[in-house]
Design a protein around this motif. Structure first.
Motif, PDB file in Angstrom:
ATOM      1  N   TYR A 106     -32.152  75.260  -1.351  1.00 43.34           N
ATOM      2  CA  TYR A 106     -33.520  74.952  -1.733  1.00 43.34           C
ATOM      3  C   TYR A 106     -33.516  74.166  -3.033  1.00 43.34           C
ATOM      4  CZ  TYR A 106     -34.829  78.448   1.738  1.00 43.34           C
ATOM      5  OH  TYR A 106     -34.984  79.145   2.893  1.00 43.34           O
ATOM      6  N   PHE A 107     -34.417  73.179  -3.115  1.00 45.55           N
ATOM      7  CA  PHE A 107     -34.512  72.431  -4.364  1.00 45.55           C
ATOM      8  C   PHE A 107     -35.262  73.231  -5.421  1.00 45.55           C
ATOM      9  CE2 PHE A 107     -37.073  69.635  -7.087  1.00 45.55           C
ATOM     10  CZ  PHE A 107     -36.043  69.090  -7.834  1.00 45.55           C
ATOM     11  N   ASP A 108     -36.351  73.890  -5.016  1.00 46.41           N
ATOM     12  CA  ASP A 108     -37.126  74.654  -5.983  1.00 46.41           C
ATOM     13  C   ASP A 108     -36.392  75.950  -6.305  1.00 46.41           C
ATOM     14  OD1 ASP A 108     -37.759  75.252  -3.229  1.00 46.41           O
ATOM     15  OD2 ASP A 108     -39.194  76.700  -3.986  1.00 46.41           O
ATOM     16  N   GLY A 109     -36.254  76.225  -7.568  1.00 47.13           N
ATOM     17  CA  GLY A 109     -35.526  77.417  -7.943  1.00 47.13           C
ATOM     18  C   GLY A 109     -35.409  77.550  -9.458  1.00 47.13           C
ATOM     19  N   PRO A 110     -34.781  78.632  -9.894  1.00 46.33           N
ATOM     20  CA  PRO A 110     -34.139  79.651  -9.060  1.00 46.33           C
ATOM     21  C   PRO A 110     -35.144  80.534  -8.295  1.00 46.33           C
ATOM     22  CG  PRO A 110     -34.033  80.296 -11.345  1.00 46.33           C
ATOM     23  CD  PRO A 110     -34.576  78.897 -11.339  1.00 46.33           C
ATOM     24  N   ASP A 111     -36.347  80.767  -8.859  1.00 48.42           N
ATOM     25  CA  ASP A 111     -37.346  81.544  -8.119  1.00 48.42           C
ATOM     26  C   ASP A 111     -37.928  80.672  -7.019  1.00 48.42           C
ATOM     27  OD1 ASP A 111     -36.946  83.648  -9.844  1.00 48.42           O
ATOM     28  OD2 ASP A 111     -38.633  83.159 -11.129  1.00 48.42           O
ATOM     29  N   LEU A 112     -37.912  81.169  -5.787  1.00 47.98           N
ATOM     30  CA  LEU A 112     -38.416  80.393  -4.663  1.00 47.98           C
ATOM     31  C   LEU A 112     -39.910  80.126  -4.821  1.00 47.98           C
ATOM     32  CD1 LEU A 112     -36.544  82.071  -1.674  1.00 47.98           C
ATOM     33  CD2 LEU A 112     -36.182  79.782  -2.587  1.00 47.98           C
ATOM     34  N   GLN A 113     -40.301  78.871  -4.575  1.00 56.74           N
ATOM     35  CA  GLN A 113     -41.705  78.483  -4.637  1.00 56.74           C
ATOM     36  C   GLN A 113     -42.258  78.159  -3.262  1.00 56.74           C
ATOM     37  OE1 GLN A 113     -43.301  78.607  -7.558  1.00 56.74           O
ATOM     38  NE2 GLN A 113     -41.408  79.223  -8.576  1.00 56.74           N
ATOM     39  N   ILE A 114     -41.411  77.625  -2.390  1.00 56.34           N
ATOM     40  CA  ILE A 114     -41.864  77.181  -1.072  1.00 56.34           C
ATOM     41  C   ILE A 114     -42.188  78.359  -0.155  1.00 56.34           C
ATOM     42  CG2 ILE A 114     -39.571  77.054  -0.017  1.00 56.34           C
ATOM     43  CD1 ILE A 114     -40.477  74.462   1.337  1.00 56.34           C
ATOM     44  N   LYS A 115     -41.649  79.536  -0.472  1.00 63.28           N
ATOM     45  CA  LYS A 115     -41.889  80.737   0.324  1.00 63.28           C
ATOM     46  C   LYS A 115     -41.655  81.946  -0.573  1.00 63.28           C
ATOM     47  CE  LYS A 115     -38.640  79.606   3.238  1.00 63.28           C
ATOM     48  NZ  LYS A 115     -37.651  79.619   4.354  1.00 63.28           N
ATOM     49  N   PRO A 116     -42.206  83.120  -0.216  1.00 61.47           N
ATOM     50  CA  PRO A 116     -42.025  84.304  -1.069  1.00 61.47           C
ATOM     51  C   PRO A 116     -40.577  84.775  -1.150  1.00 61.47           C
ATOM     52  CG  PRO A 116     -43.874  84.591   0.435  1.00 61.47           C
ATOM     53  CD  PRO A 116     -43.135  83.378   0.892  1.00 61.47           C
ATOM     54  N   GLY A 117     -39.802  84.504  -0.128  1.00 62.04           N
ATOM     55  CA  GLY A 117     -38.421  84.961  -0.123  1.00 62.04           C
ATOM     56  C   GLY A 117     -37.780  84.721   1.229  1.00 62.04           C
ATOM     57  N   VAL A 118     -36.531  85.128   1.338  1.00 64.51           N
ATOM     58  CA  VAL A 118     -35.783  84.999   2.584  1.00 64.51           C
ATOM     59  C   VAL A 118     -34.687  86.057   2.546  1.00 64.51           C
ATOM     60  CG1 VAL A 118     -34.163  83.312   1.614  1.00 64.51           C
ATOM     61  CG2 VAL A 118     -34.555  83.375   4.076  1.00 64.51           C
ATOM     62  N   GLY A 119     -34.258  86.535   3.712  1.00 68.95           N
ATOM     63  CA  GLY A 119     -33.248  87.581   3.642  1.00 68.95           C
ATOM     64  C   GLY A 119     -32.714  88.024   4.977  1.00 68.95           C
ATOM     65  N   SER A 150     -24.310  83.556  -8.938  1.00 72.88           N
ATOM     66  CA  SER A 150     -24.740  84.327 -10.100  1.00 72.88           C
ATOM     67  C   SER A 150     -26.251  84.240 -10.254  1.00 72.88           C
ATOM     68  CB  SER A 150     -24.067  83.795 -11.363  1.00 72.88           C
ATOM     69  OG  SER A 150     -24.455  84.528 -12.492  1.00 72.88           O
ATOM     70  N   GLN A 151     -26.840  85.341 -10.704  1.00 76.29           N
ATOM     71  CA  GLN A 151     -28.274  85.485 -10.912  1.00 76.29           C
ATOM     72  C   GLN A 151     -29.040  85.411  -9.592  1.00 76.29           C
ATOM     73  OE1 GLN A 151     -27.550  86.581 -14.263  1.00 76.29           O
ATOM     74  NE2 GLN A 151     -29.744  86.210 -14.155  1.00 76.29           N
ATOM     75  N   THR A 152     -28.991  86.508  -8.861  1.00 75.60           N
ATOM     76  CA  THR A 152     -29.754  86.655  -7.630  1.00 75.60           C
ATOM     77  C   THR A 152     -30.731  87.811  -7.793  1.00 75.60           C
ATOM     78  OG1 THR A 152     -27.827  85.935  -6.349  1.00 75.60           O
ATOM     79  CG2 THR A 152     -29.635  86.964  -5.133  1.00 75.60           C
ATOM     80  N   LYS A 153     -32.012  87.571  -7.495  1.00 77.86           N
ATOM     81  CA  LYS A 153     -33.005  88.639  -7.516  1.00 77.86           C
ATOM     82  C   LYS A 153     -33.232  89.116  -6.086  1.00 77.86           C
ATOM     83  CE  LYS A 153     -35.563  87.071 -11.617  1.00 77.86           C
ATOM     84  NZ  LYS A 153     -36.875  86.592 -12.125  1.00 77.86           N
ATOM     85  N   VAL A 154     -33.185  90.444  -5.913  1.00 73.23           N
ATOM     86  CA  VAL A 154     -33.280  91.021  -4.577  1.00 73.23           C
ATOM     87  C   VAL A 154     -34.265  92.184  -4.590  1.00 73.23           C
ATOM     88  CG1 VAL A 154     -32.007  91.999  -2.629  1.00 73.23           C
ATOM     89  CG2 VAL A 154     -30.845  90.448  -4.208  1.00 73.23           C
ATOM     90  N   GLN A 155     -35.094  92.249  -3.544  1.00 71.29           N
ATOM     91  CA  GLN A 155     -35.958  93.401  -3.321  1.00 71.29           C
ATOM     92  C   GLN A 155     -35.482  94.128  -2.066  1.00 71.29           C
ATOM     93  OE1 GLN A 155     -39.944  91.903  -2.964  1.00 71.29           O
ATOM     94  NE2 GLN A 155     -40.142  91.404  -5.150  1.00 71.29           N
ATOM     95  N   LEU A 162     -34.328  88.252  -0.673  1.00 70.80           N
ATOM     96  CA  LEU A 162     -33.917  87.447  -1.818  1.00 70.80           C
ATOM     97  C   LEU A 162     -35.094  86.607  -2.300  1.00 70.80           C
ATOM     98  CD1 LEU A 162     -31.264  88.253  -0.350  1.00 70.80           C
ATOM     99  CD2 LEU A 162     -30.312  86.047  -1.034  1.00 70.80           C
ATOM    100  N   THR A 163     -35.439  86.739  -3.575  1.00 70.15           N
ATOM    101  CA  THR A 163     -36.577  86.001  -4.132  1.00 70.15           C
ATOM    102  C   THR A 163     -36.171  84.987  -5.182  1.00 70.15           C
ATOM    103  OG1 THR A 163     -36.944  87.719  -5.813  1.00 70.15           O
ATOM    104  CG2 THR A 163     -38.125  87.947  -3.718  1.00 70.15           C
ATOM    105  N   SER A 164     -34.947  85.060  -5.682  1.00 70.69           N
ATOM    106  CA  SER A 164     -34.435  84.108  -6.669  1.00 70.69           C
ATOM    107  C   SER A 164     -32.974  83.852  -6.346  1.00 70.69           C
ATOM    108  CB  SER A 164     -34.591  84.657  -8.090  1.00 70.69           C
ATOM    109  OG  SER A 164     -34.109  83.723  -9.045  1.00 70.69           O
ATOM    110  N   LEU A 165     -32.582  82.585  -6.286  1.00 69.95           N
ATOM    111  CA  LEU A 165     -31.267  82.211  -5.773  1.00 69.95           C
ATOM    112  C   LEU A 165     -30.389  81.594  -6.863  1.00 69.95           C
ATOM    113  CD1 LEU A 165     -32.420  80.527  -2.438  1.00 69.95           C
ATOM    114  CD2 LEU A 165     -31.901  82.945  -2.861  1.00 69.95           C
ATOM    115  N   ARG A 216     -28.967  78.269  -3.715  1.00 73.20           N
ATOM    116  CA  ARG A 216     -28.585  78.897  -2.451  1.00 73.20           C
ATOM    117  C   ARG A 216     -28.042  80.296  -2.723  1.00 73.20           C
ATOM    118  NH1 ARG A 216     -25.244  75.280  -0.720  1.00 73.20           N
ATOM    119  NH2 ARG A 216     -23.322  76.262  -1.436  1.00 73.20           N
ATOM    120  N   GLY A 217     -28.508  81.265  -1.923  1.00 69.81           N
ATOM    121  CA  GLY A 217     -28.036  82.632  -2.050  1.00 69.81           C
ATOM    122  C   GLY A 217     -27.112  82.996  -0.913  1.00 69.81           C
ATOM    123  N   GLY A 218     -26.383  84.087  -1.097  1.00 68.73           N
ATOM    124  CA  GLY A 218     -25.472  84.544  -0.059  1.00 68.73           C
ATOM    125  C   GLY A 218     -25.242  86.033  -0.144  1.00 68.73           C
ATOM    126  N   VAL A 219     -25.097  86.665   1.014  1.00 71.89           N
ATOM    127  CA  VAL A 219     -24.799  88.094   1.087  1.00 71.89           C
ATOM    128  C   VAL A 219     -23.480  88.244   1.824  1.00 71.89           C
ATOM    129  CG1 VAL A 219     -25.563  90.352   1.886  1.00 71.89           C
ATOM    130  CG2 VAL A 219     -27.253  88.655   1.116  1.00 71.89           C
TER     131      VAL A 219
END
Length: 542
Positions: free
Chosen positions: A435-448, A469-474, A521-524, A532-535
């Motif tokens: 995603y271009f927008d970041g680290p906090d996602l703007q185009i959508k609330p999150g993905v996971g 590094s620096q991933t926010k997760v709910q 994931l809300t911040s990548l 980009r985030g990864g699990v």
């Protein structure tokens, strides 16, 4: 065709040097402008050729346009029974040549097409279309600027393709096709390129994300909207709208500012330059565009002049760094191994030693209590945590894991890779799109990821191994009697956290009973071309 040869002077000014190619009665020369002593490109056909009037008309039309992405026409006329068009020479490499080495990084592809869309949008405002906007006709020159080759003229020399689309509509479709080609290396646009055709399913072009992993959702949506019809809530119908959408992705205002130097030369003859494409992937010189002629298909080459042959007009080189980030911040490089002893190693060793001593002490105490037959669970099924009386957690078996992207279009996020998030191998991982927008996602609330425990079970925490590094997760959970969620409405956020490294444990305030839980994931983390985030691993503990 009237005989012309090296040394022939056109308009008393342009001396023909090297005949680079002759196909179907049309010749393409490198020449020298004897007034300004510079190289120019000259396209020559017989004055009696049926294309002659259209060629001169195309040259006049293109000369009415100006802009940093257009090559200028210097002269066009009929002389000694030949019709010719003189244009500035361009050194650089065309998109089809670039793609021989593989697809472009998403931001670079987006930037190239944004620059092209800038020129096309301006031309369309003046009622002029390129007519043959294929990868061979889009070039990055030696200064890192995007140039469009063959504006108007190329479609005359090749013959317009049979299509229900007008030339203006063809330009819009091919802008999206250029983006698609830059991202995946396949061509979904109008005919004429040497690139392999994009795959299709029931007449629809497969989405870029279906062809190649890691395509940003917003770029995929632009391609799909134009190539397969308007995406709901995301209509794109003009070059200007493509330019604006790509500017949004790149974080630009939309005003074109190509990188590199733009030489400004005052020439009275015309206001725009045109050049023609290279088609032979092995070519080392510029070539005439190829078109079919039943009676004349053989290429004739004349002895070149003593002047050093040039590589250019799409067959040359671009600078080592070009595009939106050539002058920006350096890409973040993820270092897998520290070359020396990292800061804090001594402290970590001490902490590790203390942990080892405590673990040994725990084992001794446990063995002692076990030998006495007391201090543990009366049933013997659970072992208490030292000093707490709380049972030691155990990993639950995961019945299934799926990607969870209810705000995506399509609503999927690499479902083919979700097994990597629970394969007991932390070296492999499911990753999000870039995603271009970041680290906090703007185009959508999150993905996971959606985790299915198979039945309602009680868990106490979830341990994650993440990438970057620096991933926010709910940690979102469905109610005990609910089915598999299709969105986040109705899900309860029972824990959240931010990981500065690979490990993150999400612990609700109290034990939770559910069948379905979502790793949201809300911040990548930052990567070279976006966020980009990864699990890599998911462990749910009871």
């Amino acid at each position: 065709m009237t005989p012309i040869s090296p040394g022939t002077l056109l308009a008393g000014r342009f001396r023909l040097e090297d005949l680079l190619e002759e196909t179907g009665g049309a010749r393409f020369w490198r020449a020298t402008d004897m007034t300004l002593m510079r190289d120019v490109a000259v396209h020559v056909i017989d004055a009696a050729d049926p294309r002659s009037p259209a060629l001169l008309s195309a040259a006049r039309s293109s000369a009415t346009l100006t802009g940093p992405h257009l090559l200028r026409v210097l002269d066009a006329a009929v002389e000694d029974d030949v019709a010719y068009v003189v244009a500035e020479w361009g050194n650089g490499v065309s998109l089809d040549k670039m793609l021989l080495e593989g697809p472009l990084p998403p931001r670079q592809a987006a930037w190239m097409v944004r620059e092209a869309a800038d020129a096309i949008a301006d031309a369309h405002q003046h009622g002029i279309a390129h007519g043959r906007l294929i990868p061979e006709n889009v070039m990055v020159n030696e200064n890192g600027s995007v140039k469009l080759i063959g504006f108007v003229v190329d479609s005359v020399l090749h013959g317009r393709h049979e299509s229900k689309l007008s030339d203006h509509e063809s330009d819009v479709r091919n802008l999206a096709a250029l983006l698609y080609a830059g991202l995946v290396g396949k061509w979904p646009g109008t005919p004429g390129t040497t690139l392999a055709e994009a795959p299709r399913d029931h007449g629809r072009v497969l989405r870029a994300r279906q062809v190649r992993a890691g395509i940003p959702t917003s770029l995929d949506r632009i391609c799909d909207s134009v190539l397969n019809g308007a995406v709901a809530g995301y209509p794109i119908e003009s070059a200007h709208e493509i330019k604006a959408a790509l500017a949004d992705f790149l974080g630009e205002s939309g005003d074109g500012m190509p990188l590199g130097k733009h030489a400004s030369t005052s020439v009275s003859e015309a206001t725009q330059q045109i050049s023609l494409p290279v088609h032979d992937p092995e070519a080392t010189q510029a070539s005439m565009p190829t078109y079919v002629d039943d009676e004349a298909t053989q290429v004739h080459r004349l002895q070149p002049s003593t002047k050093t042959p040039y590589v250019g007009m799409g067959g040359g080189k671009a600078p080592s760094a070009w595009g939106p980030d050539a002058r920006g911040e350096p890409d973040i490089v993820e270092v897998e191994e520290w070359p020396g002893e990292p800061p804090g190693t001594s402290w970590l060793r001490l902490a590790g030693l203390v942990a080892a001593v405590l673990a040994l002490l725990f084992v001794v105490v446990f063995a002692f209590n076990l030998g006495r037959g007391g201090g543990g669970d009366p049933q013997g099924d659970e072992t208490p945590r030292p000093g707490t009386g709380t049972p030691v957690t155990q990993a639950l078996t995961l019945a299934d894991v799926d990607d969870f992207d209810p705000f995506g279009d399509p609503a999927e996020e690499y479902p083919e890779n979700v097994g990597l998030a629970h394969d007991d191998n932390p070296a492999t991982a499911w990753t999000t799109s870039t995603y271009f927008d970041g680290p906090d996602l703007q185009i959508k609330p999150g993905v996971g990821l959606l985790v299915d425990l198979g039945s309602e079970q009680t868990f106490s925490d979830v341990e994650l191994t993440l990438e970057g590094s620096q991933t926010k997760v709910q940690l979102l959970v469905a109610s005990a009697d609910a089915g598999a969620p299709s969105g986040i409405d109705g899900l309860e956020n029972v824990a959240e956290g931010e990981a500065s490294g690979a490990a993150l444990t999400l612990s609700p305030d109290e034990e939770v009973t559910t069948r379905y839980l979502v790793i949201w994931l809300t911040s990548l983390p930052k990567v070279s071309d976006g966020y980009r985030g990864g699990v890599a691993e998911i462990v749910v503990r009871s």
